[in-house]
Write a protein that holds these residues in place. Sequence first.
Motif, PDB file in Angstrom:
ATOM      1  N   VAL A   1      -0.390  -4.088  -6.096  1.00  0.00           N
ATOM      2  CA  VAL A   1       0.085  -2.573  -6.145  1.00  0.00           C
ATOM      3  C   VAL A   1      -0.813  -1.884  -7.517  1.00  0.00           C
ATOM      4  O   VAL A   1      -1.338  -0.865  -7.247  1.00  0.00           O
ATOM      5  N   ALA A   2      -0.733  -2.718  -8.488  1.00  0.00           N
ATOM      6  CA  ALA A   2      -1.352  -2.209  -9.785  1.00  0.00           C
ATOM      7  C   ALA A   2      -3.003  -1.798  -9.542  1.00  0.00           C
ATOM      8  O   ALA A   2      -3.451  -0.800  -9.958  1.00  0.00           O
ATOM      9  N   LYS A   3      -3.450  -2.465  -8.788  1.00  0.00           N
ATOM     10  CA  LYS A   3      -4.927  -2.457  -8.377  1.00  0.00           C
ATOM     11  C   LYS A   3      -5.154  -1.231  -7.618  1.00  0.00           C
ATOM     12  O   LYS A   3      -6.029  -0.470  -8.134  1.00  0.00           O
ATOM     13  N   ILE A   4      -4.267  -1.260  -6.737  1.00  0.00           N
ATOM     14  CA  ILE A   4      -4.536   0.098  -5.992  1.00  0.00           C
ATOM     15  C   ILE A   4      -4.424   1.320  -6.693  1.00  0.00           C
ATOM     16  O   ILE A   4      -5.066   2.178  -6.622  1.00  0.00           O
ATOM     17  N   VAL A   5      -3.144   1.346  -7.399  1.00  0.00           N
ATOM     18  CA  VAL A   5      -2.937   2.665  -8.502  1.00  0.00           C
ATOM     19  C   VAL A   5      -4.032   2.661  -9.361  1.00  0.00           C
ATOM     20  O   VAL A   5      -4.482   4.013  -9.429  1.00  0.00           O
ATOM     21  N   ASP A   6      -4.579   1.733  -9.825  1.00  0.00           N
ATOM     22  CA  ASP A   6      -5.643   1.959 -10.869  1.00  0.00           C
ATOM     23  C   ASP A   6      -6.925   2.504  -9.888  1.00  0.00           C
ATOM     24  O   ASP A   6      -7.480   3.491 -10.824  1.00  0.00           O
TER      25      ASP A   6
ATOM     26  N   HIS B   1       0.789   6.561  -6.848  1.00  0.00           N
ATOM     27  CA  HIS B   1      -0.791   6.694  -7.141  1.00  0.00           C
ATOM     28  C   HIS B   1      -0.910   7.585  -8.484  1.00  0.00           C
ATOM     29  O   HIS B   1      -2.080   7.715  -9.093  1.00  0.00           O
ATOM     30  N   ASP B   2      -0.049   8.331  -8.546  1.00  0.00           N
ATOM     31  CA  ASP B   2      -0.490   9.482  -9.689  1.00  0.00           C
ATOM     32  C   ASP B   2       0.449   9.247 -11.035  1.00  0.00           C
ATOM     33  O   ASP B   2       0.443   9.898 -11.903  1.00  0.00           O
ATOM     34  N   VAL B   3       1.082   8.045 -10.900  1.00  0.00           N
ATOM     35  CA  VAL B   3       2.114   7.838 -12.211  1.00  0.00           C
ATOM     36  C   VAL B   3       1.234   7.419 -13.256  1.00  0.00           C
ATOM     37  O   VAL B   3       1.829   7.979 -14.544  1.00  0.00           O
ATOM     38  N   VAL B   4       0.218   6.763 -13.178  1.00  0.00           N
ATOM     39  CA  VAL B   4      -0.611   6.459 -14.413  1.00  0.00           C
ATOM     40  C   VAL B   4      -1.259   7.657 -14.806  1.00  0.00           C
ATOM     41  O   VAL B   4      -1.307   7.790 -16.209  1.00  0.00           O
ATOM     42  N   GLU B   5      -1.944   8.451 -13.996  1.00  0.00           N
ATOM     43  CA  GLU B   5      -2.599   9.589 -14.514  1.00  0.00           C
ATOM     44  C   GLU B   5      -1.675  10.721 -15.190  1.00  0.00           C
ATOM     45  O   GLU B   5      -2.167  11.407 -16.155  1.00  0.00           O
ATOM     46  N   ASP B   6      -0.572  10.875 -14.582  1.00  0.00           N
ATOM     47  CA  ASP B   6       0.439  11.817 -15.193  1.00  0.00           C
ATOM     48  C   ASP B   6       1.572  11.573 -16.084  1.00  0.00           C
ATOM     49  O   ASP B   6       2.187  12.159 -16.656  1.00  0.00           O
ATOM     50  N   CYS B   7       1.735  10.234 -16.046  1.00  0.00           N
ATOM     51  CA  CYS B   7       2.888   9.761 -16.824  1.00  0.00           C
ATOM     52  C   CYS B   7       2.830   8.601 -17.637  1.00  0.00           C
ATOM     53  O   CYS B   7       3.824   7.907 -17.962  1.00  0.00           O
ATOM     54  N   GLY B   8       1.681   8.286 -18.268  1.00  0.00           N
ATOM     55  CA  GLY B   8       1.623   7.184 -19.453  1.00  0.00           C
ATOM     56  C   GLY B   8       0.339   6.583 -19.485  1.00  0.00           C
ATOM     57  O   GLY B   8       0.389   5.336 -20.373  1.00  0.00           O
TER      58      GLY B   8
ATOM     59  N   MET C   1       0.928  -1.235   0.012  1.00  0.00           N
ATOM     60  CA  MET C   1      -0.280  -0.097  -0.030  1.00  0.00           C
ATOM     61  C   MET C   1       0.897   1.142   0.148  1.00  0.00           C
ATOM     62  O   MET C   1       0.569   2.258  -0.743  1.00  0.00           O
ATOM     63  N   ALA C   2       1.973   1.016   0.823  1.00  0.00           N
ATOM     64  CA  ALA C   2       2.801   2.242   0.514  1.00  0.00           C
ATOM     65  C   ALA C   2       3.575   2.526  -0.934  1.00  0.00           C
ATOM     66  O   ALA C   2       3.835   3.667  -1.050  1.00  0.00           O
TER      67      ALA C   2
END
Length: 215
Positions: free
Chosen positions: A96-101, A73-80, A66-67
């Motif tokens: 990790v990918a599920k939480i980031v998503d 947490h913003d890498v998908v939205e802002d970086c690709g 989770m950490a």
Amino acid sequence: MKLKQLKGSVAKRKSAVKLGPRFRRAFLFAADKHSGQTRKASSVPYIAHLLGVASLVLEFGGDEDMAIAALLHDVVEDCGGVPMLKEVGRRFGPRVAKIVDGCTDSYTDPKPAWRERKETYLRHLKKADGETRLVSAADKLNNVRSILSDYREVGESIWARFNGGREGTLWYYRSLVEEFLQHKSNRLIRELELAVQELEANARLARSYSSGEMN
């Protein structure tokens, strides 16, 4: 505290979260992907926000995955977008990918209209699992605390930084609190609620002054 109570309290404590090489790799990955980015209208490196969110996640009971998700947490939205989400999954695993998503409100550039994105995210949050909600709440708490800090310095001009403006930004954070409260409350959600209430109170006071109601 009596000895028996003390022993019971110690027994209930969780063992310390161990942060290993994966966490360090996630930090370096986030620092690289967000290199050159800063917080809104400031020179503060964006990685400061990511570290702040990760700190809150750990403070409020999150584990290493989770950490790591907090750092990313913003890498998908802002970086690709979606390709970046797949890379996160390959590097750091499906959890990790599920939480980031679950913390992402946009996968395209340019992003959809602000209000549309936020309404969609609020609907998405209704179905999110507990660990995704924890990371999301930590993100929002760090954001609101940052807004409050800057508000004390620059006042009402702060709203020009946000696509939603004054009313839209207050609506969004109040709506987030209401959604988080639909599930069992905890200390993190209470901290978020208190921060949003303080922001709303400051905004109401500023409006009263500007309209002459305080005279």
